[in-house]
Design a protein around this motif. Structure first.
Motif, PDB file in Angstrom:
ATOM      1  N   LEU A   4       0.832  -1.193   0.000  1.00 19.75           N
ATOM      2  CA  LEU A   4       0.000   0.000   0.000  1.00 19.75           C
ATOM      3  C   LEU A   4       0.868   1.246   0.000  1.00 19.75           C
ATOM      4  CD1 LEU A   4      -2.440  -1.270   2.708  1.00 19.75           C
ATOM      5  CD2 LEU A   4      -2.982  -1.001   0.292  1.00 19.75           C
ATOM      6  N   THR A   7       0.008   6.931   1.591  1.00 16.19           N
ATOM      7  CA  THR A   7      -1.216   7.664   1.853  1.00 16.19           C
ATOM      8  C   THR A   7      -2.360   6.736   2.233  1.00 16.19           C
ATOM      9  OG1 THR A   7      -1.577   7.605  -0.507  1.00 16.19           O
ATOM     10  CG2 THR A   7      -0.767   9.684   0.424  1.00 16.19           C
ATOM     11  N   LYS A   8      -2.142   5.423   2.032  1.00 19.29           N
ATOM     12  CA  LYS A   8      -3.235   4.521   2.366  1.00 19.29           C
ATOM     13  C   LYS A   8      -2.969   3.748   3.654  1.00 19.29           C
ATOM     14  CE  LYS A   8      -6.100   3.112  -1.148  1.00 19.29           C
ATOM     15  NZ  LYS A   8      -6.535   1.973  -1.953  1.00 19.29           N
ATOM     16  N   PRO A  10      -2.017   2.969   7.689  1.00 22.80           N
ATOM     17  CA  PRO A  10      -2.501   3.522   8.946  1.00 22.80           C
ATOM     18  C   PRO A  10      -1.712   4.752   9.398  1.00 22.80           C
ATOM     19  CG  PRO A  10      -2.276   1.151   9.094  1.00 22.80           C
ATOM     20  CD  PRO A  10      -1.669   1.559   7.792  1.00 22.80           C
ATOM     21  N   ALA A  12      -0.793   7.094   7.720  1.00 23.67           N
ATOM     22  CA  ALA A  12      -1.330   8.276   7.059  1.00 23.67           C
ATOM     23  C   ALA A  12      -2.392   8.952   7.915  1.00 23.67           C
ATOM     24  CB  ALA A  12      -1.909   7.894   5.709  1.00 23.67           C
ATOM     25  N   LEU A  13      -3.068   8.161   8.747  1.00 16.70           N
ATOM     26  CA  LEU A  13      -4.110   8.743   9.595  1.00 16.70           C
ATOM     27  C   LEU A  13      -3.545   9.828  10.488  1.00 16.70           C
ATOM     28  CD1 LEU A  13      -6.213   5.672  10.714  1.00 16.70           C
ATOM     29  CD2 LEU A  13      -6.978   7.602   9.331  1.00 16.70           C
ATOM     30  N   LEU A  16      -2.999  12.879   8.613  1.00 19.56           N
ATOM     31  CA  LEU A  16      -4.305  13.491   8.358  1.00 19.56           C
ATOM     32  C   LEU A  16      -4.768  14.303   9.563  1.00 19.56           C
ATOM     33  CD1 LEU A  16      -6.869  11.091   6.687  1.00 19.56           C
ATOM     34  CD2 LEU A  16      -6.488  13.497   6.210  1.00 19.56           C
TER      35      LEU A  16
ATOM     36  N   MET B 190      -7.943  13.881   0.834  1.00 16.22           N
ATOM     37  CA  MET B 190      -6.964  13.101   1.603  1.00 16.22           C
ATOM     38  C   MET B 190      -7.642  11.957   2.336  1.00 16.22           C
ATOM     39  SD  MET B 190      -4.302  15.732   3.308  1.00 16.22           S
ATOM     40  CE  MET B 190      -5.276  17.137   3.776  1.00 16.22           C
ATOM     41  N   VAL B 191      -8.795  12.241   2.909  1.00 15.69           N
ATOM     42  CA  VAL B 191      -9.523  11.205   3.653  1.00 15.69           C
ATOM     43  C   VAL B 191      -9.894  10.065   2.720  1.00 15.69           C
ATOM     44  CG1 VAL B 191     -11.625  10.682   4.926  1.00 15.69           C
ATOM     45  CG2 VAL B 191     -10.425  12.821   5.366  1.00 15.69           C
ATOM     46  N   GLN B 193      -8.554   9.112   0.054  1.00 14.89           N
ATOM     47  CA  GLN B 193      -7.387   8.346  -0.354  1.00 14.89           C
ATOM     48  C   GLN B 193      -6.904   7.446   0.780  1.00 14.89           C
ATOM     49  OE1 GLN B 193      -4.232  10.831  -1.680  1.00 14.89           O
ATOM     50  NE2 GLN B 193      -3.418   9.285  -3.064  1.00 14.89           N
ATOM     51  N   THR B 194      -7.009   7.938   1.985  1.00 14.92           N
ATOM     52  CA  THR B 194      -6.454   7.200   3.109  1.00 14.92           C
ATOM     53  C   THR B 194      -7.349   6.055   3.588  1.00 14.92           C
ATOM     54  OG1 THR B 194      -5.447   9.240   3.838  1.00 14.92           O
ATOM     55  CG2 THR B 194      -5.464   7.432   5.408  1.00 14.92           C
ATOM     56  N   VAL B 195      -8.602   6.340   3.782  1.00 13.57           N
ATOM     57  CA  VAL B 195      -9.451   5.310   4.382  1.00 13.57           C
ATOM     58  C   VAL B 195     -10.282   4.557   3.357  1.00 13.57           C
ATOM     59  CG1 VAL B 195      -9.588   6.565   6.556  1.00 13.57           C
ATOM     60  CG2 VAL B 195     -11.364   6.901   4.842  1.00 13.57           C
ATOM     61  N   LEU B 219     -10.296   3.736  13.677  1.00 19.10           N
ATOM     62  CA  LEU B 219      -9.975   3.564  12.260  1.00 19.10           C
ATOM     63  C   LEU B 219      -8.645   2.844  12.093  1.00 19.10           C
ATOM     64  CD1 LEU B 219     -10.969   6.955  10.584  1.00 19.10           C
ATOM     65  CD2 LEU B 219     -11.755   4.692   9.898  1.00 19.10           C
ATOM     66  N   GLN B 220      -7.703   3.271  12.924  1.00 17.97           N
ATOM     67  CA  GLN B 220      -6.372   2.681  12.862  1.00 17.97           C
ATOM     68  C   GLN B 220      -6.419   1.181  13.130  1.00 17.97           C
ATOM     69  OE1 GLN B 220      -3.713   5.417  13.883  1.00 17.97           O
ATOM     70  NE2 GLN B 220      -2.028   4.238  13.055  1.00 17.97           N
ATOM     71  N   MET B 223      -7.907  -0.592  10.257  1.00 20.94           N
ATOM     72  CA  MET B 223      -7.067  -0.679   9.083  1.00 20.94           C
ATOM     73  C   MET B 223      -5.894  -1.619   9.313  1.00 20.94           C
ATOM     74  SD  MET B 223      -7.317   3.287   8.007  1.00 20.94           S
ATOM     75  CE  MET B 223      -6.254   3.235   6.602  1.00 20.94           C
ATOM     76  N   ASN B 224      -5.491  -1.771  10.553  1.00 27.63           N
ATOM     77  CA  ASN B 224      -4.419  -2.709  10.842  1.00 27.63           C
ATOM     78  C   ASN B 224      -4.892  -4.141  10.698  1.00 27.63           C
ATOM     79  OD1 ASN B 224      -2.481  -0.828  11.315  1.00 27.63           O
ATOM     80  ND2 ASN B 224      -2.858  -0.732  13.512  1.00 27.63           N
ATOM     81  N   THR B 227      -7.310  -5.305   5.133  1.00 26.15           N
ATOM     82  CA  THR B 227      -6.973  -4.404   4.044  1.00 26.15           C
ATOM     83  C   THR B 227      -8.172  -3.516   3.760  1.00 26.15           C
ATOM     84  OG1 THR B 227      -7.630  -6.133   2.561  1.00 26.15           O
ATOM     85  CG2 THR B 227      -5.274  -5.869   2.937  1.00 26.15           C
ATOM     86  N   ILE B 228      -7.897  -2.439   3.105  1.00 25.05           N
ATOM     87  CA  ILE B 228      -8.966  -1.482   2.845  1.00 25.05           C
ATOM     88  C   ILE B 228      -9.970  -2.075   1.860  1.00 25.05           C
ATOM     89  CG2 ILE B 228      -9.417   0.768   1.808  1.00 25.05           C
ATOM     90  CD1 ILE B 228      -6.262   1.007   2.980  1.00 25.05           C
TER      91      ILE B 228
END
Lengths: 469, 243, 85
Positions: A4, A7-8, A10, A12-13, A16, B190-191, B193-195, B219-220, B223-224, B227-228
């Motif tokens: 990844l 920017t994708k 964790p 990146a959070l 942000l 940005m959001v 793209q990230t989440v 969220l973290q 995401m850990n 995968t998204i």
């Protein structure tokens, strides 16, 4: 799997969040978000809701003029508590003895059946005297009071009275460093401490929540009610007392126990908040919802199903194996004495310091999985040790106790020990799950145990010093 | 057919649990003795031969104040993405109750607003114009009395419409002041793209501006552990908040 | 034009009504108070004190909320109706 891009990930959070923090200029933006929402809902209400008479809205709160008044607030709380106990005891008395006789009657047939089949003695012992008796005692002693206590309590809860208790008592909790909502989680504890531990989630501050968790055990749960009710009615009501007077005294003794529990709760909270759990009391907001007439039958049905039966199934699941184990311990002999007697003898000297005997201490130890089985284990222990008494009514239980040298002091101290000692296994597991801390979980057992030992020791020594027994 | 999931959200003391009990009856599984909802309860009910899985979220005043209960309710709505979020409101104190409904609508448009205790409100002389509220909120609004079983069928019909996707409308978007809107506009790309696109990006941007660290932690975690999700899922779940 | 006199809610006597003017709290508590309707401009009525003197029950947005002195002393409002200065 493709890797990844940054920017994708964790990480990146975090970037942000800091980008956002730069945009938000230190606070006012937050208020504006909330007032944005609040403004819209006020706007919608202004447009869509109309009130005939705003005064009418307050009508459901008139009762609070009495229920939370300076003069009547506390007397009403005590009276309600007393009435709940009185209804529970008075109502449970007869069904309990009916159930006991019924199970005794069936036991006769079971024994006859085993004899007819020439079943070996040990099998009859394990299955009938151990498993069947243990389970049937738990049912006959526990089920009737729970079938009354839970629904009555649920009615009070649905009526909306419990938040008033929290409102009335808040100052006491504040003084002891706790949270006013601790009164609500304590009320839950009357039902089941294990569930009450989960209910402490309504307390937002970790410190005050920990206080509520550590002290919840001092509220007697359904597993301990039967022990308390039985001992109170057998030993505290006085030999001659019968009928209504006996019920009344029993209710008064139980109320005393609850008050002791509350005092210990407040004291322990106070000490902890001055030592290990120091900190500023966090904010407090409590809603007093309008009183609502509960749906009586529905409440009774749901609480009977959800609470009584669940509690009972749990009790039986634990009581059945415990019955077997106790019977085995009582019937495996080493050097002429049963294992149970050896164990009891081991605890005896210590137990006597606390005004109890070795069997009682052992019952509390074996009863760790569930408080419901402490009394059955104790009775089985006594019976297997020779003094065979046929238990077909609650009255004959007293004879078992008396034949083992019980006095009012033994009963009182067993009640105190039951009220104050460590929480049951399920509760401890929940405490560990909720706090994620081995230290606090251990402390939540050690602190109450220390208090239980200290209090019973003091009571026993005082009573002996003054020659009351 | 997989059952539709319906999450029950609402302020404490709104009769949310009464409604939950009424719909799921004895078909619920809470192992423990819990008076009012503290532990999330689960149950089932059927309507028009379709099975629904009901989840009773903890009663909360808001999704923003970060108590354990609020985090649990919030995380369920965001991460589990129920087919319908049913917001139960108390008709006798709508103003405060609507706050929660608005907060939910910022996360998801797949919601039904249910105004409970309507009979109580009538008794107190409160008149509520449902059409006006529904028009503003952009989601179905039904008035019911769970304890006297008023309006339950109508409520279930609306839940079905939203669950099956028959009902699609734009939920209300609160227009914040310029400063906030500018912040959201800057963060939004940005959001996304990230989440990923399966979470309500506008709402997350808003929470970021508010400095909601607990949401970031959730969220973290999320995401850990996985995968998204594929952006296509976003279409299926129909999260309306991002555009 | 006289400047309104602001008093903390904790000082208002039972039965009095105040219009909230400012909330001098930050953080989570502020958020919680806003959630419950303690928003500038809203009217709050002081209902009663607990039997032990504290907390105090307030009527706001058609609900009854109890606050301790620690919180209510940080919310300021001006009296409306009744005892006016």
């Amino acid at each position: 799997m493709e890797s990844l891009p940054a920017t994708k990930g964790p990480d990146a959070l975090q970037s942000l969040l800091s980008a956002a923090q730069k945009l938000a200029d230190g606070g006012t933006i937050r208020d504006e978000i909330v007032s944005g929402i609040y403004g819209v809902s006020a706007e919608i209400c202004a447009e869509a809701v109309s009130y005939q008479d705003r005064k009418k809205l307050n009508s459901t709160y008139k009762l609070d003029n009495i229920a939370t008044s300076r003069i009547w607030g506390f007397p009403i709380m005590l009276a309600i508590l007393g009435v709940v106990f009185w209804i529970t005891i008075a109502g449970a008395n007869y069904p309990s003895s009916w159930l006991a006789s019924l199970f005794g009657f069936i036991e006769g047939y079971l024994t006859a059946g085993f004899t007819a089949l020439h079943a070996p003695d040990w099998l009859h012992g394990v299955l009938v005297l151990g498993l069947y008796r243990g389970t049937s005692w738990v049912i006959s002693v526990m089920l009737p009071p729970m079938m009354i206590f839970f629904p009555v309590f649920a009615l009070l809860e649905n009526f909306g009275y419990l938040p008033r208790v929290a409102f009335n008592m808040d100052r006491l909790f504040k003084k002891s460093g706790g949270h006013g909502k601790q009164a609500l989680t304590m009320s839950m504890g009357f039902g089941c401490n294990a569930a009450a531990i989960l209910s402490t989630r309504i307390i937002e501050s970790p410190r005050e929540r920990m206080l509520a968790i550590l002290t919840n055990n001092f509220v007697p749960c359904n597993g301990r009610w039967p022990t308390l009710i039985l001992l109170a009615s057998l030993f505290m009501a006085g030999g001659a007392a019968t009928g209504a007077f006996r019920t009344l005294t029993t209710a008064a003794v139980l109320m005393g126990m609850v008050l002791i529990g509350i005092i210990v709760t407040l004291s322990v909270s106070w000490v902890l908040s001055k030592t290990a759990l120091r900190g500023v009391p966090t904010h407090y907001t409590l809603e007093l919802p309008p009183y609502r007439r509960p749906q009586i039958w529905k409440t009774i049905l749901i609480s009977s199903k959800d609470k009584s039966l669940n509690v009972l199934t749990r009790a039986i699941i634990v009581a059945a194996p415990a019955g077997i184990i106790t019977w085995i311990l009582g019937n495996v002999f080493i050097g002429g004495e049963s294992v149970l007697n050896h164990m009891a003898a081991f605890f005896d000297p210590f137990a006597h310091l606390l005004g109890m005997d070795g069997f009682i201490i052992m019952a509390f130890i074996l009863g760790l999985p569930a408080n419901e089985i402490v009394l059955p284990i104790l009775l089985m222990g006594y019976m297997s040790s020779g003094a065979m008494v046929d238990i077909d009514s609650l009255g004959s239980i007293k004879e078992v106790f008396l034949s083992h040298g019980w006095t009012w002091l033994t009963a009182l101290n067993m009640m105190l020990f039951s009220l104050l000692h460590y929480p049951c296994g399920t509760t401890l597991v929940n405490i560990y799950k909720e706090t994620k801390s081995l230290k606090w979980s251990v402390l939540s057992a050690v602190i109450p145990l220390g208090i239980a030992i200290g209090v019973t020791f003091a009571v026993a020594q005082l009573a002996q010093l003054f020659g009351w027994v | 057919m997989t059952p539709y999931t319906v999450a029950f959200a609402g302020n404490p003391n709104t009769g949310k649990s009464t409604l939950f009990n009424l719909l799921t009856g004895m078909r619920q599984h809470t192992g423990n003795w819990a008076g009012k909802t503290v532990i999330t309860a689960e149950g089932e009910f059927t309507h028009n031969n379709r099975l629904y899985r009901a989840i009773d979220l903890p009663g909360t005043y808001s999704l923003y104040s970060n108590s354990a209960d609020e985090e649990a309710a919030r995380d369920y709505i965001i991460f589990e993405q129920p087919d319908v979020t049913l917001v139960v409101l108390d008709a006798t104190s709508l103003e405060r109750n609507l706050n929660l409904a608005l907060q939910v609508l910022e996360i998801t448009g797949r919601a039904v607003v249910c105004i409970n205790l309507i009979d109580e409100a009538h008794k107190l002389g409160i008149e509520i114009n449902l059409e006006a509220i529904s028009a503003r909120l952009g989601v179905p609004v039904v008035a019911i009395s769970a304890r006297n079983k008023i309006g339950i069928e109508a409520l279930l019909d609306q839940i079905e419409r939203v669950a099956s996707g028959t009902y699609t409308a734009e939920p209300l978007h609160i227009a914040y002041n310029e400063e906030i809107e500018r912040g959201i506009a800057q963060l939004l790309p940005m959001v996304e793209q990230t989440v990923g696109r399966s979470y309500p990006a506008r709402w997350i941007a808003l929470r970021l501006l508010d400095g909601d660290e607990s949401l970031m932690a959730s969220l973290q975690n999320r995401m850990n552990s996985q995968t998204i999700p594929d952006p296509k899922e976003a279409v299926r779940h129909g999260v309306t908040a991002c555009h | 034009m006289t400047k309104p006199i602001l008093i903390p809610l904790s000082e208002a006597e039972n039965g009095s009504r105040l219009r909230i003017r400012s909330i001098e709290v930050q953080g989570v508590l502020r958020r919680r108070l806003l959630d419950l309707g303690f928003v500038a401009g809203n009217v709050v009525e002081v209902l009663r004190r607990s039997p032990l003197g504290d907390p105090t029950a307030f009527r706001i947005s058609n609900t009854t909320i109890a606050l301790r002195r620690e919180e209510s002393s940080l919310i300021f409002g001006e009296r409306i109706g009744g005892a006016q200065i």
